[in-house]
Motif scaffolding. Structure first.
Motif, mmCIF file in Angstrom:
data_model
loop_
_atom_site.group_PDB
_atom_site.id
_atom_site.type_symbol
_atom_site.label_atom_id
_atom_site.label_comp_id
_atom_site.label_asym_id
_atom_site.label_seq_id
_atom_site.Cartn_x
_atom_site.Cartn_y
_atom_site.Cartn_z
ATOM 1 N N VAL A 1 0.833 -1.199 0.000
ATOM 2 C CA VAL A 1 0.000 0.000 0.000
ATOM 3 C C VAL A 1 0.873 1.257 0.000
ATOM 4 O O VAL A 1 0.589 2.227 -0.713
ATOM 5 N N MET A 2 1.931 1.237 0.783
ATOM 6 C CA MET A 2 2.825 2.393 0.823
ATOM 7 C C MET A 2 3.448 2.634 -0.555
ATOM 8 O O MET A 2 3.556 3.780 -1.017
ATOM 9 N N ALA A 3 3.849 1.556 -1.223
ATOM 10 C CA ALA A 3 4.441 1.690 -2.559
ATOM 11 C C ALA A 3 3.420 2.236 -3.556
ATOM 12 O O ALA A 3 3.750 3.078 -4.401
ATOM 13 N N GLU A 4 2.183 1.767 -3.463
ATOM 14 C CA GLU A 4 1.119 2.264 -4.342
ATOM 15 C C GLU A 4 0.886 3.759 -4.155
ATOM 16 O O GLU A 4 0.386 4.435 -5.048
ATOM 17 N N ASN A 5 1.262 4.254 -2.983
ATOM 18 C CA ASN A 5 1.052 5.663 -2.663
ATOM 19 C C ASN A 5 2.337 6.481 -2.713
ATOM 20 O O ASN A 5 2.448 7.518 -2.061
ATOM 21 N N GLY A 6 3.288 5.993 -3.505
ATOM 22 C CA GLY A 6 4.447 6.808 -3.833
ATOM 23 C C GLY A 6 5.667 6.668 -2.972
ATOM 24 O O GLY A 6 6.664 7.366 -3.197
ATOM 25 N N ILE A 7 5.667 5.749 -1.998
ATOM 26 C CA ILE A 7 6.847 5.556 -1.136
ATOM 27 C C ILE A 7 7.795 4.600 -1.841
ATOM 28 O O ILE A 7 7.417 3.472 -2.178
ATOM 29 N N LYS A 8 9.035 5.014 -2.034
ATOM 30 C CA LYS A 8 9.977 4.254 -2.858
ATOM 31 C C LYS A 8 11.135 3.613 -2.089
ATOM 32 O O LYS A 8 11.958 2.927 -2.685
ATOM 33 N N ASP A 9 11.218 3.848 -0.792
ATOM 34 C CA ASP A 9 12.319 3.295 0.006
ATOM 35 C C ASP A 9 11.719 2.701 1.274
ATOM 36 O O ASP A 9 11.360 3.428 2.202
ATOM 37 N N ILE A 10 11.599 1.368 1.292
ATOM 38 C CA ILE A 10 10.880 0.692 2.373
ATOM 39 C C ILE A 10 11.717 -0.460 2.931
ATOM 40 O O ILE A 10 12.275 -1.260 2.183
ATOM 41 N N PHE A 11 11.766 -0.531 4.252
ATOM 42 C CA PHE A 11 12.382 -1.666 4.932
ATOM 43 C C PHE A 11 11.303 -2.401 5.711
ATOM 44 O O PHE A 11 10.622 -1.807 6.539
ATOM 45 N N ILE A 12 11.134 -3.688 5.430
ATOM 46 C CA ILE A 12 10.216 -4.513 6.206
ATOM 47 C C ILE A 12 11.012 -5.063 7.394
ATOM 48 O O ILE A 12 11.809 -5.991 7.253
ATOM 49 N N ALA A 13 10.814 -4.458 8.553
ATOM 50 C CA ALA A 13 11.589 -4.798 9.746
ATOM 51 C C ALA A 13 10.985 -6.016 10.430
ATOM 52 O O ALA A 13 10.532 -5.974 11.581
ATOM 53 N N ASN A 14 11.019 -7.111 9.702
ATOM 54 C CA ASN A 14 10.376 -8.331 10.183
ATOM 55 C C ASN A 14 10.849 -9.490 9.320
ATOM 56 O O ASN A 14 11.305 -9.287 8.195
ATOM 57 N N GLU A 15 10.727 -10.692 9.860
ATOM 58 C CA GLU A 15 11.034 -11.881 9.075
ATOM 59 C C GLU A 15 9.823 -12.264 8.232
ATOM 60 O O GLU A 15 8.682 -12.110 8.665
ATOM 61 N N ILE A 16 10.111 -12.772 7.047
ATOM 62 C CA ILE A 16 9.060 -13.205 6.125
ATOM 63 C C ILE A 16 9.278 -14.673 5.818
ATOM 64 O O ILE A 16 10.409 -15.105 5.563
ATOM 65 N N ILE A 17 8.208 -15.430 5.821
ATOM 66 C CA ILE A 17 8.318 -16.844 5.486
ATOM 67 C C ILE A 17 7.132 -17.231 4.606
ATOM 68 O O ILE A 17 6.016 -16.766 4.810
ATOM 69 N N GLY A 18 7.403 -18.059 3.592
ATOM 70 C CA GLY A 18 6.370 -18.521 2.679
ATOM 71 C C GLY A 18 6.588 -17.983 1.282
ATOM 72 O O GLY A 18 6.766 -16.784 1.079
ATOM 73 N N GLU A 19 6.578 -18.876 0.292
ATOM 74 C CA GLU A 19 6.826 -18.457 -1.086
ATOM 75 C C GLU A 19 5.742 -17.531 -1.621
ATOM 76 O O GLU A 19 6.004 -16.707 -2.494
ATOM 77 N N ILE A 20 4.525 -17.657 -1.102
ATOM 78 C CA ILE A 20 3.454 -16.741 -1.512
ATOM 79 C C ILE A 20 3.878 -15.305 -1.225
ATOM 80 O O ILE A 20 3.751 -14.410 -2.063
ATOM 81 N N LYS A 21 4.390 -15.106 -0.036
ATOM 82 C CA LYS A 21 4.822 -13.763 0.348
ATOM 83 C C LYS A 21 6.048 -13.319 -0.456
ATOM 84 O O LYS A 21 6.148 -12.154 -0.855
#
Length: 372
Positions: free
Chosen positions: A75-95
């Protein structure tokens, strides 16, 4: 004492209000702290989940933003934010497939703390033109996610070196255990240890050949009380921009709380009991029971002499205070400072930006519910 009756009688209740003047003071104070310490400010937008506030931070001098989930990043990217850090672990190929789509459009990084995440990145990003940049999370005392031992950090660093589609860009940590510090001095001491641990992790990885550009730390109470260790390049506070009862307790000052929930008095059934129309579905039912961020009760009536909500039901809040009951009438509106603003914002479709008794605009909470 200021009147605890809200001037925003034109707004229906319950409603999320943000005082523009207070919010801007909070934002500029943290920007000044970052500039004085020569570090980048990357506000964590999980607090408000509003792209408009994220853009405001960037316009005022923030380097980029941090989020907690891919849904927020999308959502942030859709609204023009171009530099984002996901400060979390991600698991799952879907994600990771969703992340790959973002990676093709903006500058995005994620947190990792294990080989499982690296393996999934390597598999999904096999046909990309550029590798995914990651930061290793360092566990510094919160007892949550993150690498704990140097041996495990070394092994993970070595593992990443063997991969083609992953590049280690830095390290990050969150000294969230400072919320439970017994006093400001203890908060500062714990934060110093956490910062040094994070900086030391970066140094270890550099000795292995990794080019570590980012050393990121973050926690609103520790940054409000203490300094920033040498070697840190980035801070990621979130709650600071709006504040709440917990953060106000940490600094013994509730005047910096920019966000409130507007609520109507709907009943005065006894000489002491007052019932409001903002319950758990408007405020959450969270409270903190220890440390400098202890909250007591379920919300604080703004401009009152420490009048707290005694309990919340789904659609009702109840408080017991004879003086408050005698000074208020059914139909009056009051503002409640939430105990924890982050989940509170997620309950609302929009916030009202207000100042000096006037409504400036409505701000949509576009990342509401984006927790996948």
């Amino acid at each position: 004492m200021k009147s605890f009756k809200s001037p925003y009688v034109m707004i229906d209740t319950p409603a999320l209000l943000i005082d523009q003047n207070i919010m801007m003071q909070n934002l500029r104070s943290m920007i000044n702290k970052a500039e004085e310490s020569k570090v980048n400010l990357r506000p964590h937008t999980k607090t408000h989940r509003m792209p408009e506030l994220a853009r405001l931070c960037l316009n005022e001098g923030a380097k980029g933003i941090a989020v907690a989930k891919i849904g927020e990043a999308e959502v942030m990217a859709e609204n023009g934010i171009k530099d984002i850090f996901i400060a979390n672990e991600i698991i799952g190929e879907i994600k990771y497939n969703r992340l790959k789509a973002l990676h093709d459009k903006i500058e995005i990084r994620i947190g990792v703390d294990g080989k499982e995440q690296i393996d999934q990145i390597e598999k999904v990003f096999v046909n990309t033109s550029k590798p995914l940049e990651v930061l290793i999370e360092i566990e510094v005392g919160e007892n949550r996610s993150g690498v704990i031992e140097d041996e495990a950090l070394f092994e993970l660093g070595q593992y990443i070196l063997s991969k083609k589609n992953v590049v280690l860009k830095g390290v990050f940590s969150h000294e969230g255990h400072c919320y439970k510090a017994s006093c400001a001095e203890e908060c500062i001491r714990l934060a110093r240890i956490a910062h040094r641990r994070t900086v030391a992790a970066a140094e270890l990885l550099r000795t292995m050949g990794h080019k570590i550009d980012i050393v990121s730390i973050g926690s609103t109470p520790s940054l409000m009380h203490g300094g920033i260790a040498e070697g840190v390049t980035e801070i990621r506070p979130g709650t600071f921009i709006l504040m709440d009862v917990g953060q106000g307790s940490a600094i013994s000052d509730f005047s910096k709380c920019a966000a409130t929930v507007l609520s109507s008095v709907i009943s005065r059934p006894t000489a002491e009991r007052v019932v409001l129309d903002a319950g758990a579905k408007a405020l959450t039912s969270q409270n903190r029971t220890e440390g400098i961020c202890t909250t007591y009760g379920y919300g604080l009536i703004k401009n009152s002499n420490n009048v707290r909500l005694s309990g919340v039901f789904d659609e009702h809040a109840v408080l017991y205070n004879r003086g408050f009951r005698e000074a208020i009438a059914v139909g009056d509106k009051v503002e409640v400072i939430p105990n924890h603003i982050c989940p509170t914002c997620n309950l609302y479709e929009k916030a009202y930006l207000v100042t000096d008794g006037k409504v400036i605009k409505e701000i949509p909470v576009l990342c509401r519910g984006k927790s996948q």
